[in-house]
Structures are given as structure tokens and as C-alpha cells.
Design a protein around this motif. Structure first.
Motif, PDB file in Angstrom:
ATOM      1  N   GLN A   1       0.860  -1.169   0.000  1.00 55.30           N
ATOM      2  CA  GLN A   1       0.000   0.000   0.000  1.00 55.30           C
ATOM      3  C   GLN A   1       0.908   1.235   0.000  1.00 55.30           C
ATOM      4  OE1 GLN A   1      -3.139  -0.220   3.070  1.00 55.30           O
ATOM      5  NE2 GLN A   1      -2.509  -2.343   3.394  1.00 55.30           N
TER       6      GLN A   1
ATOM      7  N   GLU B   1       1.141   4.987   0.392  1.00 52.96           N
ATOM      8  CA  GLU B   1       0.366   6.099   0.919  1.00 52.96           C
ATOM      9  C   GLU B   1       1.313   7.233   1.302  1.00 52.96           C
ATOM     10  OE1 GLU B   1      -2.552   4.979   3.915  1.00 52.96           O
ATOM     11  OE2 GLU B   1      -2.365   2.872   3.305  1.00 52.96           O
TER      12      GLU B   1
ATOM     13  N   GLN C   1       3.113  -2.000  -7.130  1.00 52.84           N
ATOM     14  CA  GLN C   1       2.577  -2.071  -5.763  1.00 52.84           C
ATOM     15  C   GLN C   1       2.689  -3.473  -5.174  1.00 52.84           C
ATOM     16  OE1 GLN C   1      -1.350  -0.285  -5.721  1.00 52.84           O
ATOM     17  NE2 GLN C   1      -0.476   1.766  -5.755  1.00 52.84           N
TER      18      GLN C   1
END
Length: 415
Positions: free
Chosen positions: A188, A190, A311
Motif C-alpha cells: 500500500q 500512501e 505495488q
């Protein structure tokens, strides 16, 4: 085994405060291969589980930078008297991060070039600390000039082979095949940081899922933030510890062992976990619902492929996968006032530790360890003599003021 005697972790989170330079942080740099090759392989140095790579800024000589996936911006922590570096127009700003302390001042400069072998970055943003708050060179036994992270990870597929000490950068449009013994984990991404979901098994048998930021700039195994989940508990046997240095000051907390750490089909057992004090990590507690970070004392047991463009994280276990985790079996910390000169000084001695009971004192110079002259030992070799299995005897010859002192201590696990 953990090499955490003198540099426990680097946990760097930037929070920009004040100054008009903030409004200028809009231009994005471009980092690319300087040839049509599909990959570039760069040898690195591994010190305290941290990857050190050569980086040039503008017309500088190659400088030693820590490759830190937890850091967004390129940061110059210190330049030595023999180093030269010219930057484009620099503005003074104030930055803040983890640790208990105040804001620190830095210079912000854009429009620079950044180069690694076969790699170039244009319009590169650089931050230069006005004060060397990390003292990386004295803690790592070599000249360390700065830290670089997201600019590398976001532009390439990054393969860190901890066994061969090679960093391979692939073009981002390549889809690498997963090695036979490898396992793929979703990442993830972010706010420039990569997170992975893992599991920890505590002393009471509870297994808890945790969300961890992947931090190649943290030399420890795993750090857990107690305030983020009521189910996280301190182990029954812990020790107070200095966990490292953030931008805003020291990070203190506790160290204790957890039963195991689970990542997919891999389960690593009986390892030390760090539990930083809430005050030290208040800047990170509410970021991305994270429960802590995953450091390099676990990552180094694999060949790690960080594939931000797709990812995903790929891990392939190496020969260190099943090595036991030892944590500061002596209770002393070492600094190197003359980085690169194999000159070692005791900087701190923990109360009730083997070092303290043997009479070691801050300021003692290490001359000889188990019959080996310290002048012939690199810092990693010194730490390896200290951090072996409990019960081993270590004999040392020291220089204290103008006197020579002989001591003997027995290594002991305190967690």
C-alpha cells in the motif's frame, strides 16, 4: 544477529513547518537511466543493517548516503571538511519529525542534479541540516553524508540483495518474474511510504494483524506502537532502551521479545521488538493507521524486491533467514570519533549490564578484544565479537585516561 549496539534505528518523518519555501515544493524531479539498459547494479556497504550507496549532488564527489525507504526527501546530514558541494539557491526552513525535542533548521534547495552510477535525477530537491543531529559518521564508523529514499523507490523497481551487497535498479515498466522461493505481498503506497500487512504473535499467544511501514533505514527488526491497538501488549520481560534518533530528538522506549513475526508463509520466531514511548512517536501515531514499522534486521534475511510501480513486495529468504536474534549482549554502546580510523570509544554503559558489572566506563578506549587488535577491526567486526550467543566470555584491553585496564565479561541476554 542484530547489530544494534551503537545505532538502533533511524525513523524519519518530515513535517514541514513555517517559511515561504513550503509553497515552492511543487516541482517534481525526474530520475532516469542515462543509457538504454534495463537494469543497473550498484555495490553497497552494509553497516548496522543499513544500505550505504554512493550519491553525487551536482559537482560533488561520491557521497555516502543511507538508502531509506521511510524518507521522502533527500537529506544531507553532514559534510566533512574535505567534502565540497554547491547547491542552487537555498532557503531556510524549519522541519520537524519523530523524537522528543524541538524543531530544527535546514536549508531547502531545488533544481539540483543527483547521480548514481548509470542514474541521473534532474530538478532534485535537497535538504541540508544546519546541525548534525544524527551523528551518523561517529555511530557507523565511516563518513555518512546523508539519506535518500522515495526518489529511488518510486522511479525504479529496487532489488536489495543483502547477501551479495548489491543494489539492482530496474526500469519501472519491466515486470519481474517471481523467483521460485519468493513470495509476493501487496504494497500500500500512501503519501510516499510503503506499507505491508503482517502478523505478530505475543507472549500470551495472541496473534494480531498489524500494518507496518517498510523502513530500510531502521536497523532494528520490528517496532510496535502500543497506543494504536489495545491488543498490543508489552512482553513480561523488557528493558528500557534508547531506540534511535528522529529529526526532532531522541526516541526512547522499551525492548522485549515477541514469540514470532508472520509475513505470508514465513514465520520468524523469538525476536526483539521495539516499543517506543508515545511522546517520541506522536507525529506518527495517527498516520495511515500504522501500527509500527518493519526494519532491516528482518529484511536483511531476504533478498527484497521493492516494486512500487506494481505495488508489490517480493521476498526471497537467504542464508541468514534462520539466524537467531541477539540484542546488545554487553550493555555498552560504541562511538567512533575518527570515522574510518578503527578508533573505538565506549559512549554509554547500561546499568546492571555485563559491561557495567565488569567495570567499563564511558570514555574507555577499546584496544584489544579476545586477543585481536582493534586497529585491525572494522566496526561491524567489533560488534560481531560482542553480539554472539549468551555465556560467551569476552576479554578486553582498554585505555582509561593514561592507564591500561584489562576486563572480562560474560555475554548475557537481558530480554
Amino acid at each position: 544477529m542484530a547489530r544494534t549496539s551503537t545505532l538502533l534505528s533511524l525513523i524519519l518523518i518530515f513535517c514541514f513547518v513555517s517559511n515561504e519555501a513550503i509553497g515552492q515544493l511543487v516541482a517534481k524531479d525526474s530520475v532516469y537511466f542515462t543509457s538504454k539498459r534495463k537494469k543497473i547494479t550498484i555495490p553497497f556497504k552494509l553497516v548496522h543493517n543499513l544500505v550505504i550507496i554512493p550519491v553525487q549532488i551536482n559537482d560533488s564527489q561520491p557521497l555516502n548516503f543511507i538508502l531509506d525507504s521511510g524518507v521522502k526527501n533527500t537529506l544531507i546530514t553532514r559534510l566533512h571538511y574535505s567534502d565540497s558541494l554547491s547547491l542552487n539557491q537555498a532557503d531556510k526552513i524549519t522541519i520537524q519529525g519523530l523524537g522528543v525535542g524541538s524543531e530544527i533548521h535546514a536549508l531547502y534547495s531545488s533544481g539540483n542534479t543527483m547521480q548514481l552510477p548509470g542514474i541521473r535525477g534532474d530538478n532534485h530537491q535537497v535538504y541540508v541540516l544546519m546541525e548534525d543531529v544524527f551523528n551518523l559518521s561517529t555511530r557507523m564508523g565511516m563518513s555518512v553524508h546523508g539519506i535518500i529514499g522515495y526518489d529511488i523507490f518510486r522511479n525504479f523497481i529496487v532489488k536489495i540483495n543483502y547477501s551479495s551487497k548489491t543494489l539492482t535498479l530496474y526500469r519501472p515498466d519491466i515486470e519481474l518474474k517471481v523467483p521460485k522461493r519468493g513470495e509476493v505481498y501487496p504494497l500500500q503506497i500512501e503519501n510516499t511510504k510503503a506499507y505491508v500487512e503482517a502478523g505478530v504473535k505475543q507472549h500470551n499467544g495472541d496473534s494480531i494483524k498489524v500494518k507496518l511501514v517498510i523502513d530500510t533505514g531502521a536497523s532494528h527488526s520490528v517496532s510496535l506502537y502500543l497506543p494504536t491497538d489495545d491488543r498490543l501488549q508489552l512482553p513480561p520481560k523488557v528493558m528500557e532502551a534508547y531506540l534511535g534518533r528522529g529529526l526532532s530528538g531522541d526516541i526512547n522506549g522499551k525492548i522485549g521479545r515477541i514469540n514470532s513475526f508472520m509475513l505470508g508463509r514465513y514465520e520468524i520466531q523469538d525476536l526483539p521488538a521495539s516499543y517506543p514511548d508515545e511522546e517520541s512517536i506522536k507525529a506518527a501515531i495517527n498516520l495511515a493507521n500504522r501500527n509500527g514499522n518493519l526494519g532491516s534486521d528482518i529484511l536483511k534475511r531476504f533478498t527484497a524486491i521493492f516494486d512500487y510501480p506494481h505495488q508489490r513486495l517480493i521476498l526471497v529468504p537467504n542464508k541468514k533467514y534462520r539466524e537467531p536474534f541477539y540484542y546488545n549482549m554487553t550493555g555498552l554502546e560504541i562511538s567512533t570519533p575518527l570515522p574510518g580510523a578503527n578508533f573505538y570509544i565506549v559512549s554509554h554503559v547500561i546499568e546492571d549490564s555485563p559491561a557495567k558489572l565488569s567495570g567499563l566506563m564511558p570514555g574507555d578506549q577499546l584496544l584489544n578484544i579476545n586477543g585481536r587488535d582493534c586497529k585491525e577491526l572494522a566496526l561491524e567486526e567489533v560488534l560481531e565479537l560482542f553480539d554472539t550467543k549468551p555465556g560467551r566470555k569476552v576479554r578486553m584491553k582498554l585505555k582509561r585516561d593514561s592507564k591500561y585496564v584489562n576486563v572480562e565479561m560474560v555475554l548475557q541476554s537481558r530480554i
